[in-house]
Design an enzyme around this catalytic site. Structure first.
Site, PDB file in Angstrom:
ATOM      1  N   THR A  65       8.974  -2.754   0.073  1.00  0.00           N
ATOM      2  CA  THR A  65       9.749  -2.254  -1.196  1.00  0.00           C
ATOM      3  C   THR A  65      11.445  -2.758  -0.991  1.00  0.00           C
ATOM      4  O   THR A  65      11.728  -3.044  -2.014  1.00  0.00           O
ATOM      5  CB  THR A  65       9.791  -0.756  -1.224  1.00  0.00           C
ATOM      6  OG1 THR A  65       8.317  -0.478  -1.090  1.00  0.00           O
ATOM      7  CG2 THR A  65      10.515  -0.281  -2.318  1.00  0.00           C
ATOM      8  N   HIS A  99      11.572  -6.266  -2.090  1.00  0.00           N
ATOM      9  CA  HIS A  99      11.414  -6.597  -3.611  1.00  0.00           C
ATOM     10  C   HIS A  99      12.699  -6.198  -3.978  1.00  0.00           C
ATOM     11  O   HIS A  99      13.225  -6.759  -5.171  1.00  0.00           O
ATOM     12  CB  HIS A  99      10.471  -5.656  -3.959  1.00  0.00           C
ATOM     13  CG  HIS A  99       9.035  -6.282  -3.601  1.00  0.00           C
ATOM     14  ND1 HIS A  99       8.821  -7.361  -3.670  1.00  0.00           N
ATOM     15  CD2 HIS A  99       7.871  -5.335  -3.343  1.00  0.00           C
ATOM     16  CE1 HIS A  99       7.389  -7.408  -3.256  1.00  0.00           C
ATOM     17  NE2 HIS A  99       6.780  -6.024  -3.297  1.00  0.00           N
ATOM     18  N   CYS A 150       8.060  17.489  -7.133  1.00  0.00           N
ATOM     19  CA  CYS A 150       8.602  18.763  -7.950  1.00  0.00           C
ATOM     20  C   CYS A 150       8.764  19.909  -7.592  1.00  0.00           C
ATOM     21  O   CYS A 150       9.620  20.834  -7.869  1.00  0.00           O
ATOM     22  CB  CYS A 150       8.025  18.357  -9.390  1.00  0.00           C
ATOM     23  SG  CYS A 150       6.620  18.832  -9.700  1.00  0.00           S
ATOM     24  N   CYS A 166       1.345  20.432  -6.989  1.00  0.00           N
ATOM     25  CA  CYS A 166       2.397  20.550  -5.922  1.00  0.00           C
ATOM     26  C   CYS A 166       1.994  22.195  -5.821  1.00  0.00           C
ATOM     27  O   CYS A 166       1.925  22.729  -4.542  1.00  0.00           O
ATOM     28  CB  CYS A 166       3.719  20.713  -6.425  1.00  0.00           C
ATOM     29  SG  CYS A 166       4.452  19.182  -6.243  1.00  0.00           S
ATOM     30  N   ILE A 211      -4.857   4.612  -2.656  1.00  0.00           N
ATOM     31  CA  ILE A 211      -4.157   5.576  -1.618  1.00  0.00           C
ATOM     32  C   ILE A 211      -2.532   5.333  -2.169  1.00  0.00           C
ATOM     33  O   ILE A 211      -2.099   4.283  -2.025  1.00  0.00           O
ATOM     34  CB  ILE A 211      -4.362   5.190  -0.453  1.00  0.00           C
ATOM     35  CG1 ILE A 211      -5.821   5.383   0.113  1.00  0.00           C
ATOM     36  CG2 ILE A 211      -3.633   6.110   0.627  1.00  0.00           C
ATOM     37  CD1 ILE A 211      -6.514   6.590   0.051  1.00  0.00           C
ATOM     38  N   TYR A 212      -1.853   6.386  -2.300  1.00  0.00           N
ATOM     39  CA  TYR A 212      -0.416   6.134  -2.340  1.00  0.00           C
ATOM     40  C   TYR A 212       0.444   7.129  -1.531  1.00  0.00           C
ATOM     41  O   TYR A 212      -0.100   8.523  -1.430  1.00  0.00           O
ATOM     42  CB  TYR A 212       0.089   6.474  -3.746  1.00  0.00           C
ATOM     43  CG  TYR A 212       1.405   6.444  -4.355  1.00  0.00           C
ATOM     44  CD1 TYR A 212       2.113   5.116  -3.938  1.00  0.00           C
ATOM     45  CD2 TYR A 212       1.944   7.418  -4.691  1.00  0.00           C
ATOM     46  CE1 TYR A 212       3.491   5.114  -4.345  1.00  0.00           C
ATOM     47  CE2 TYR A 212       3.504   7.328  -5.269  1.00  0.00           C
ATOM     48  CZ  TYR A 212       4.136   6.077  -4.980  1.00  0.00           C
ATOM     49  OH  TYR A 212       5.420   5.951  -5.511  1.00  0.00           O
TER      50      TYR A 212
HETATM   51  P1  NAD Z   1       2.865  -7.331   4.013  1.00  0.00           P
HETATM   52  O1  NAD Z   1       3.379  -7.833   2.685  1.00  0.00           O
HETATM   53  O2  NAD Z   1       3.839  -7.220   5.021  1.00  0.00           O
HETATM   54  O3  NAD Z   1       1.557  -7.684   4.430  1.00  0.00           O
HETATM   55  C1  NAD Z   1       0.441  -8.135   3.476  1.00  0.00           C
HETATM   56  C2  NAD Z   1      -0.395  -8.873   4.078  1.00  0.00           C
HETATM   57  O4  NAD Z   1      -1.578  -9.501   3.763  1.00  0.00           O
HETATM   58  C3  NAD Z   1       0.598 -10.438   4.754  1.00  0.00           C
HETATM   59  O5  NAD Z   1       0.462 -10.678   6.023  1.00  0.00           O
HETATM   60  C4  NAD Z   1      -0.301 -11.347   4.017  1.00  0.00           C
HETATM   61  O6  NAD Z   1      -0.128 -12.826   4.771  1.00  0.00           O
HETATM   62  C5  NAD Z   1      -1.642 -11.033   3.852  1.00  0.00           C
HETATM   63  N1  NAD Z   1      -2.452 -11.756   2.807  1.00  0.00           N
HETATM   64  C6  NAD Z   1      -2.275 -12.295   1.848  1.00  0.00           C
HETATM   65  N2  NAD Z   1      -3.169 -13.007   1.322  1.00  0.00           N
HETATM   66  C7  NAD Z   1      -4.409 -12.479   1.804  1.00  0.00           C
HETATM   67  C8  NAD Z   1      -5.847 -12.663   1.858  1.00  0.00           C
HETATM   68  N3  NAD Z   1      -6.304 -13.202   0.897  1.00  0.00           N
HETATM   69  N4  NAD Z   1      -6.499 -11.962   2.697  1.00  0.00           N
HETATM   70  C9  NAD Z   1      -6.066 -11.341   3.806  1.00  0.00           C
HETATM   71  N5  NAD Z   1      -4.890 -11.028   3.806  1.00  0.00           N
HETATM   72  C10 NAD Z   1      -3.826 -11.698   2.884  1.00  0.00           C
HETATM   73  O7  NAD Z   1       2.748  -5.791   3.474  1.00  0.00           O
HETATM   74  P2  NAD Z   1       2.688  -4.359   4.418  1.00  0.00           P
HETATM   75  O8  NAD Z   1       4.151  -3.691   4.260  1.00  0.00           O
HETATM   76  O9  NAD Z   1       1.980  -4.360   5.547  1.00  0.00           O
HETATM   77  O10 NAD Z   1       1.805  -3.306   3.344  1.00  0.00           O
HETATM   78  C11 NAD Z   1       0.625  -3.496   3.017  1.00  0.00           C
HETATM   79  C12 NAD Z   1       0.341  -3.526   1.543  1.00  0.00           C
HETATM   80  O11 NAD Z   1       0.497  -2.223   0.997  1.00  0.00           O
HETATM   81  C13 NAD Z   1       1.223  -4.308   0.488  1.00  0.00           C
HETATM   82  O12 NAD Z   1       0.705  -4.535  -0.576  1.00  0.00           O
HETATM   83  C14 NAD Z   1       2.147  -3.217   0.217  1.00  0.00           C
HETATM   84  O13 NAD Z   1       2.851  -3.469  -1.348  1.00  0.00           O
HETATM   85  C15 NAD Z   1       1.368  -1.935   0.049  1.00  0.00           C
HETATM   86  N6  NAD Z   1       2.360  -0.803   0.200  1.00  0.00           N
HETATM   87  C16 NAD Z   1       1.581   0.319  -0.502  1.00  0.00           C
HETATM   88  C17 NAD Z   1       1.873   1.671  -0.365  1.00  0.00           C
HETATM   89  C18 NAD Z   1       1.145   2.721  -1.077  1.00  0.00           C
HETATM   90  O14 NAD Z   1       1.715   3.863  -0.990  1.00  0.00           O
HETATM   91  N7  NAD Z   1       0.209   2.382  -1.923  1.00  0.00           N
HETATM   92  C19 NAD Z   1       2.849   1.901   0.492  1.00  0.00           C
HETATM   93  C20 NAD Z   1       3.512   0.712   1.130  1.00  0.00           C
HETATM   94  C21 NAD Z   1       3.133  -0.554   1.156  1.00  0.00           C
HETATM   95 ZN    ZN Z   2       4.990  18.043  -8.529  1.00  0.00          ZN
END
Ligand code: NAD
Ligand code: ZN
Length: 345
Positions: free
Chosen positions: A40, A43, A93, A99, A286-287
């Site tokens: 994040t 980004h 909140c 909540c 999942i978040y």
């Molecule tokens: P990251 O971007 O470091 O890791 C993602 C990995 O996926 C990379 O190593 C990349 O090489 C790999 N990848 C790309 N294409 C692929 C494929 N075809 N097959 C297998 N692997 C592949 O991210 P992170 O920090 O480890 O987070 C993991 C994911 O979770 C990200 O998409 C992130 O945005 C998301 N995220 C979600 C939440 C949530 O609450 N839902 C919170 C944090 C992160």
């Molecule tokens: Zn709330």
């Protein structure tokens, strides 16, 4: 105080002197010791489309942190100056249906620390007392700083039964790597990790995956044969946000398989609903983390022998943040930490 600040319409962050945060009666002021760099944050650095829509500038960013309490508001009884703590990154909140029912992770009004309110890449951060997690004395201080993404891994990995199950993890970023260690610790049988990046495949191996493959070179059906799997994977943990990864997962699940989706796709992904329906799959989004069951689970798993320290591959002093962000975005890293100078204040 020193802080990393995002200004609109430019790439990067600025290191600036900003006013120290003030605390209300229900808040806690924390001196930041260590912070983790998250996707994040990358980004926001890049100022991509999501960041433009979400972040109101100027803003101190960052949400993965650990530090020590320096002051508490007059309503705060259970925390004391000196306590070693982290903060839950979603400020809820407290008033919506979820909540009030104690399902705070489902709050529809959650605000992100370092995204929609001032963050942790600073000497000090103020957060509500309901967002403070006091660490057990035996928790490693570096691991304490990554409880936020570690919590994403735990929340996803333990969202369904994993004991004795065969698991596919797609994406060996820091979160996928930690999830591999978590499901091994929780008694999974085979933990197959699929990841195109060689550095990260090696990291997933160090974190305890049974078998790590490059999806551009190996087909998962072959892998299942090699392992002697009769059915498909029981559990899929999608941690890449990549369409090909999700397709391969849906295609290799056992009947009744459960997929937990943490990865955030950049665009819509079409999937073969015939496979979902006829194989009776469950796909669950999942978040964040569960407040605070996930935090409890992280602590007790660490105390019962789970080791996620290998995922931390780089450490930089806070004033070398540019280099730290470069390494975090390079793919040649696991979790990258920034260490804050606690002698300044
Ligand atoms: P990251 O971007 O470091 O890791 C993602 C990995 O996926 C990379 O190593 C990349 O090489 C790999 N990848 C790309 N294409 C692929 C494929 N075809 N097959 C297998 N692997 C592949 O991210 P992170 O920090 O480890 O987070 C993991 C994911 O979770 C990200 O998409 C992130 O945005 C998301 N995220 C979600 C939440 C949530 O609450 N839902 C919170 C944090 C992160
Ligand atoms: Zn709330």
């Amino acid at each position: 105080m020193k802080a990393l600040v995002k200004h609109a319409e430019e790439v990067g962050l600025r290191l600036e002197d900003v006013p120290e945060p003030t605390i209300g009666i229900n808040d806690v002021l924390i001196r930041v010791e260590r912070t983790g760099i998250c996707g994040t944050d990358l980004h926001i650095w890049d100022w991509n489309g999501w960041a433009k829509e979400t972040v109101v500038t100027p803003l101190v960013i960052g949400h993965e942190f650990a530090g020590r309490i320096v002051a508490v508001g007059s309503n705060v009884n259970d925390f004391l100056p000196g306590d070693r703590v982290s903060g839950e990154g979603h400020v809820v909140c407290g008033r919506c249906r979820h909540c009030l029912a104690g399902r705070r992770h489902l709050c529809a009004n959650a605000q992100g620390v370092g995204v929609q309110r001032p963050g942790a890449f600073a000497e000090l951060i103020a957060i509500p007392m309901t967002n403070v997690w006091k660490h057990a004395d035996d928790v490693d201080p570096e691991v304490a700083a990554i409880f936020d993404p570690f919590g994403n891994a735990v929340h996803t990995a333990l969202s369904t039964e994993v004991l004795g199950e065969d698991i596919l993890i797609t994406g060996a970023g820091p979160i996928g790597c930690m999830a591999a260690a978590v499901v091994r610790h929780a008694g999974a049988r085979f933990v197959v990790v699929s990841e195109p990046n060689a550095y990260r495949r090696a990291l997933a191996e160090r974190m305890g995956a049974t078998l790590v493959i490059d999806p551009t070179e190996r087909d998962l059906h072959d892998v299942q044969k090699e392992l002697g799997m009769v059915e498909g994977f029981d559990v899929g943990l999608e941690m890449s946000g990549n369409a090909a990864a999700l397709h391969a997962m849906v295609d290799t699940m056992a009947h009744g398989g459960r997929i937990a989706m943490l990865g955030i796709p950049e665009t819509e992904i079409a999937i073969d609903w015939h496979e979902v329906v006829f194989n009776m799959l469950t796909i669950r989004g999942i978040y964040g983390r569960e407040m605070y069951e996930t935090w409890y689970q992280m602590t007790v798993m660490l105390q019962s022998g789970l080791d996620v320290r290998p995922v931390i591959t780089h450490r930089f002093p806070w004033d070398e943040f540019e280099r730290a962000f470069e390494v975090a975005g390079s793919g040649e890293s696991g979790k990258v930490l920034l260490e804050w100078d606690t002698t300044l204040g």
